[in-house]
Scaffold this motif. Structure first.
Motif, mmCIF file in Angstrom:
data_model
loop_
_atom_site.group_PDB
_atom_site.id
_atom_site.type_symbol
_atom_site.label_atom_id
_atom_site.label_comp_id
_atom_site.label_asym_id
_atom_site.label_seq_id
_atom_site.Cartn_x
_atom_site.Cartn_y
_atom_site.Cartn_z
ATOM 1 N N TYR A 9 0.960 3.358 -3.361
ATOM 2 C CA TYR A 9 -0.080 4.296 -3.233
ATOM 3 C C TYR A 9 0.168 5.588 -2.339
ATOM 4 O O TYR A 9 -0.134 6.638 -2.845
ATOM 5 C CB TYR A 9 -1.541 3.714 -3.244
ATOM 6 C CG TYR A 9 -1.789 2.700 -4.045
ATOM 7 C CD1 TYR A 9 -1.585 2.535 -5.395
ATOM 8 C CD2 TYR A 9 -2.598 1.604 -3.459
ATOM 9 C CE1 TYR A 9 -1.950 1.641 -6.119
ATOM 10 C CE2 TYR A 9 -3.003 0.300 -4.260
ATOM 11 C CZ TYR A 9 -2.617 0.505 -5.606
ATOM 12 O OH TYR A 9 -3.046 -0.592 -6.413
ATOM 13 N N GLN A 66 -4.204 3.362 -9.083
ATOM 14 C CA GLN A 66 -5.072 2.258 -8.135
ATOM 15 C C GLN A 66 -6.216 1.611 -9.209
ATOM 16 O O GLN A 66 -6.334 0.463 -8.813
ATOM 17 C CB GLN A 66 -5.608 3.125 -7.268
ATOM 18 C CG GLN A 66 -6.459 2.030 -6.049
ATOM 19 C CD GLN A 66 -6.563 2.543 -4.781
ATOM 20 O OE1 GLN A 66 -7.162 3.957 -4.869
ATOM 21 N NE2 GLN A 66 -6.352 1.836 -3.790
ATOM 22 N N ARG A 100 0.812 -1.245 0.081
ATOM 23 C CA ARG A 100 -0.028 0.145 -0.065
ATOM 24 C C ARG A 100 0.913 1.151 0.088
ATOM 25 O O ARG A 100 0.500 2.419 -0.439
ATOM 26 C CB ARG A 100 -0.832 -0.093 1.196
ATOM 27 C CG ARG A 100 -1.789 0.959 1.457
ATOM 28 C CD ARG A 100 -2.985 1.065 0.331
ATOM 29 N NE ARG A 100 -3.697 2.275 0.318
ATOM 30 C CZ ARG A 100 -4.952 2.427 -0.442
ATOM 31 N NH1 ARG A 100 -5.235 1.303 -0.707
ATOM 32 N NH2 ARG A 100 -5.439 3.675 -0.317
#
Length: 286
Positions: A177, A190, A174
């Motif tokens: 992002y 995404q 993660r």
């Protein structure tokens, strides 16, 4: 009519795979693609080494911001560490996609320092780095080393690809992002991981034209001339295991992360179909 999964299942008669001892990923191309590829190789059970000039950040990209354990992927930098990794490397991925591309000199140095090489996979931008690809092929031909070439377009995605159905861990953590301050780029990455995890491939070098390149760069959805980093990483590792050499250009297609081939035989069938002209793995996302 049988689905593509059913058809491919008929071809999964345990095609033999290369008995590689390890894999090294390096190059002046997109760093997130390199990390994705090393992580994918590690998930396949291969000891993997990735060259990165920022080990702490690379480890966060691989495993998450709070990671403080022993990384399954070895991250190295500097000539001594890189030379040590290449000394017993059997599977080599040369990444020249976007960023600095791949030069014939860089390829030659890497190959000269890999005396134990058994398989090589090269990733470059479609229509680019032709001298480096030719140099890699000629040097490997002299040593009877199979070389696969996968060409990509504008790279998007590469994160975990989390969706409402619980799909996870398509690519990097993660952190990939969370550290993107460009909101449009964040959305494109995404979206690509959640809903454009399919893939199509054309035989050989098939770059898009100038106007398609502009559209690909600006698009937040599926577009010609776009490739998903995590999907490309999986294809690169699959190419190392393939019995036949691969020479294809990859494009992104719609589909959830779980749509990708799950084993070497399925990837081999996809590669074979694409090598004959074109192949596509896509599905509705709703």
């Amino acid at each position: 009519m049988k689905s593509w999964r059913s058809i491919l299942a008929l071809l999964c008669a345990a095609a033999p795979t290369a008995a590689l001892k390890n894999v090294v990923v390096l190059g002046s191309g997109d760093p997130w693609l390199s990390l994705c590829t090393a992580k994918t190789a590690s998930a396949r059970g291969l000891p993997a080494t990735c060259v990165s000039n920022n080990e702490p950040e690379a480890l966060k990209m691989l495993w998450g911001k709070g990671f403080d354990g022993a990384s399954p992927v070895r991250v190295v930098n500097g000539p001594d560490a890189i030379g040590e990794a290449l000394a017993d490397c059997e599977g080599l991925v040369l990444n020249g996609a976007e960023f600095g591309g791949l030069t014939d000199r860089f390829a030659a140095i890497a190959l000269d320092n890999g005396p134990a090489l058994k398989k090589v996979a090269v990733c470059v931008e479609a229509g680019q780095s032709k001298d480096a690809v030719a140099k890699t092929r000629s040097m490997c031909a002299a040593r009877d080393i199979p070389v696969s070439v996968l060409r990509v377009g504008k790279l998007k995605g590469g994160g975990p690809g989390e969706t409402d159905d619980g799909s996870d861990d398509l690519g990097l953590s993660r952190h990939f992002y969370d550290t993107d301050a460009d909101i449009l780029n964040y959305q494109a990455n995404q979206f690509s991981d959640c809903f454009c995890a399919g893939v199509s491939a054309k035989a050989g070098d098939a770059p898009v034209n100038f106007f398609q390149k502009i559209a690909a760069k600006q698009s937040l959805e599926r577009a010609d001339g776009v490739s998903n980093r995590a999907v490309a990483a999986k294809a690169l590792v699959a190419a190392l295991f393939a019995d036949d050499v691969v020479d294809l250009t990859l494009n992104v297609e719609t589909g959830l992360p779980g749509i990708l081939p799950a084993d070497d035989a399925a990837w081999a069938a996809f590669f074979a179909d694409a090598s004959a002209g074109t192949a596509k793995i896509t599905a509705p996302t709703s």
